[in-house]
Design an enzyme around this catalytic site. Structure first.
Site, mmCIF file in Angstrom:
data_model
loop_
_atom_site.group_PDB
_atom_site.id
_atom_site.type_symbol
_atom_site.label_atom_id
_atom_site.label_comp_id
_atom_site.label_asym_id
_atom_site.label_seq_id
_atom_site.Cartn_x
_atom_site.Cartn_y
_atom_site.Cartn_z
ATOM 1 N N THR A 79 68.645 61.376 60.179
ATOM 2 C CA THR A 79 69.552 61.020 59.069
ATOM 3 C C THR A 79 70.352 62.235 58.588
ATOM 4 O O THR A 79 71.539 62.110 58.256
ATOM 5 C CB THR A 79 68.771 60.406 57.901
ATOM 6 N N GLU A 130 60.689 52.483 58.331
ATOM 7 C CA GLU A 130 60.737 53.703 57.514
ATOM 8 C C GLU A 130 61.232 53.427 56.107
ATOM 9 O O GLU A 130 60.633 53.855 55.110
ATOM 10 C CB GLU A 130 61.649 54.746 58.172
ATOM 11 N N ASP A 176 59.007 57.866 63.704
ATOM 12 C CA ASP A 176 59.813 58.880 64.408
ATOM 13 C C ASP A 176 59.460 58.970 65.887
ATOM 14 O O ASP A 176 60.319 59.294 66.713
ATOM 15 C CB ASP A 176 59.587 60.263 63.785
ATOM 16 N N ASP A 205 62.488 52.976 63.090
ATOM 17 C CA ASP A 205 63.249 54.005 62.392
ATOM 18 C C ASP A 205 64.712 53.651 62.586
ATOM 19 O O ASP A 205 65.247 53.814 63.684
ATOM 20 C CB ASP A 205 62.947 55.395 62.967
ATOM 21 N N ILE A 239 67.592 54.916 61.509
ATOM 22 C CA ILE A 239 68.394 56.077 61.912
ATOM 23 C C ILE A 239 67.447 57.272 61.947
ATOM 24 O O ILE A 239 67.058 57.792 60.890
ATOM 25 C CB ILE A 239 69.571 56.366 60.961
ATOM 26 N N ASP A 240 67.063 57.681 63.153
ATOM 27 C CA ASP A 240 66.245 58.886 63.283
ATOM 28 C C ASP A 240 67.221 60.048 63.445
ATOM 29 O O ASP A 240 68.028 60.065 64.370
ATOM 30 C CB ASP A 240 65.327 58.771 64.494
HETATM 31 C C1 LIP Z 1 63.677 63.002 60.997
HETATM 32 C C2 LIP Z 1 62.953 63.431 62.241
HETATM 33 C C3 LIP Z 1 63.228 64.894 62.510
HETATM 34 C C4 LIP Z 1 62.712 65.709 61.371
HETATM 35 C C5 LIP Z 1 63.361 65.274 60.093
HETATM 36 C C6 LIP Z 1 63.196 63.783 59.830
HETATM 37 P P1 LIP Z 1 64.497 60.754 59.888
HETATM 38 O O1 LIP Z 1 63.479 61.630 60.793
HETATM 39 O O2 LIP Z 1 63.380 62.687 63.347
HETATM 40 O O3 LIP Z 1 62.578 65.304 63.678
HETATM 41 O O4 LIP Z 1 62.993 67.059 61.604
HETATM 42 O O5 LIP Z 1 62.788 65.984 59.023
HETATM 43 O O6 LIP Z 1 61.849 63.492 59.602
HETATM 44 O O7 LIP Z 1 64.069 60.995 58.467
HETATM 45 O O8 LIP Z 1 65.880 61.239 60.123
HETATM 46 O O9 LIP Z 1 64.260 59.319 60.293
#
Ligand code: LIP
Length: 288
Positions: A94, A69, A219, A89, A91-92
């Site tokens: 963030t 990412e 994601d 990813d 940190i999914d």
């Molecule tokens: C996040 C997603 C989440 C979405 C956020 C963001 P990130 O990924 O996991 O579902 O609502 O907008 O895209 O940016 O934290 O890796």
């Protein structure tokens, strides 16, 4: 047929190591930068964890390729080839990480010939390690996972995300989708703030469906195989075959629930993850 078990075990090992960096930073103050919108955040920890993971994998498997990412955010070209590829990813969730909302995950998928061979989602604060290898089942902390098998949409808990889009078209589409589902009715709608952990709830049977428009391949690539190996269904929101680059997904306990959600929800236009931004600029659809 190649056996990727050693790669999976290596992936789990470095995920657990990298999670220590996430957890040590979780309670600390974070410097936050914006990416595609005021709700699309990145921290130095996101970038550091991705560097740690890619460096460890590159050292072990020099010929493998990566889609990360934060590497893509820094301008790296995104192309899924037939080569062994790690989709990361770091940190999914963030936004959750920045706010200390306790649902943050490291998500890693591994593909060969563009087919996902395994997926790892580690929900760090919960200490929940979800993983699955193609044809060998899905697991949570070593225990087998099974989707609920629910066939009746009116008896479903549905998980989704509002995501980081903040333009009128996206927001009105996403909020009207939630209203239409609630009026069916479904038992409930939930959002944890991390697509990867959201989708894993379908694999545990704790939720019966997840859908999202606008997320990215990193994601959901790992959690998609985890749902599939737990006996769930994963497809595009238009009912076609799942395509991790399309930025649209439905994961469900059964085909009937997936089909029902596909009929109820609407998508908004999104540039594919693997689409050339310049070409999109020419066509006008340039949602990041
Ligand atoms: C996040 C997603 C989440 C979405 C956020 C963001 P990130 O990924 O996991 O579902 O609502 O907008 O895209 O940016 O934290 O890796």
């Amino acid at each position: 047929m190649a056996d990727w078990t050693d790669c999976l075990n290596f992936g789990i090992s470095i995920t657990k190591q990298a999670s220590e960096v996430v957890l040590s930073a979780f309670q600390q103050h974070k410097e936050v930068k914006l990416k595609s919108s005021p709700a699309d955040l990145v921290t130095e920890t996101d970038q550091r964890v991705e560097r740690i993971l890619i460096s460890a994998i590159r050292n072990q498997y020099p010929q493998h390729r990566f889609i990360g990412e934060e590497s893509v955010a820094a301008g790296e070209h995104l192309e899924l080839t037939d080569s062994p590829t790690w989709i990361i990813d770091p940190i999914d969730g963030t936004v959750n990480f920045v706010h200390r909302f306790p649902f943050v995950a490291i998500s890693i998928a591994f593909t060969v010939n563009k087919q996902t061979q395994f997926g790892i989602v580690y929900s760090c604060v919960e200490d929940k390690l979800f993983y699955a290898q193609r044809g060998r089942g899905a697991f949570l902390n070593g225990e087998p996972l099974f989707a609920s098998g629910q066939q009746d949409i009116s008896r479903c808990v549905v998980v989704t995300e509002i995501g980081s889009e903040r333009d009128d078209v996206a927001l009105s589409t996403m909020t009207s989708n939630i209203c239409r589902l609630l009026k069916l009715p479904v038992h409930g709608v939930r959002a944890l703030g991390t697509a990867a952990v959201d989708m894993c709830q379908v694999a545990t049977g704790g939720a019966d469906a997840y859908y999202h428009i606008g997320m990215h391949c990193w994601d959901i690539a790992a959690s998609a195989i985890i749902v599939q190996e737990a006996g769930g269904v994963v497809m595009d929101t238009d009912g076609s075959e799942f395509d991790m680059m399309s930025r649209r997904v439905i994961a469900a306990s059964s085909a009937s629930v997936a089909d029902c959600i596909a009929q109820v929800i609407q998508a908004f236009p999104c540039r594919r993850d693997d689409e050339d931004p310049c070409r999109c600029a020419a066509t006008g659809v340039n949602r990041l």
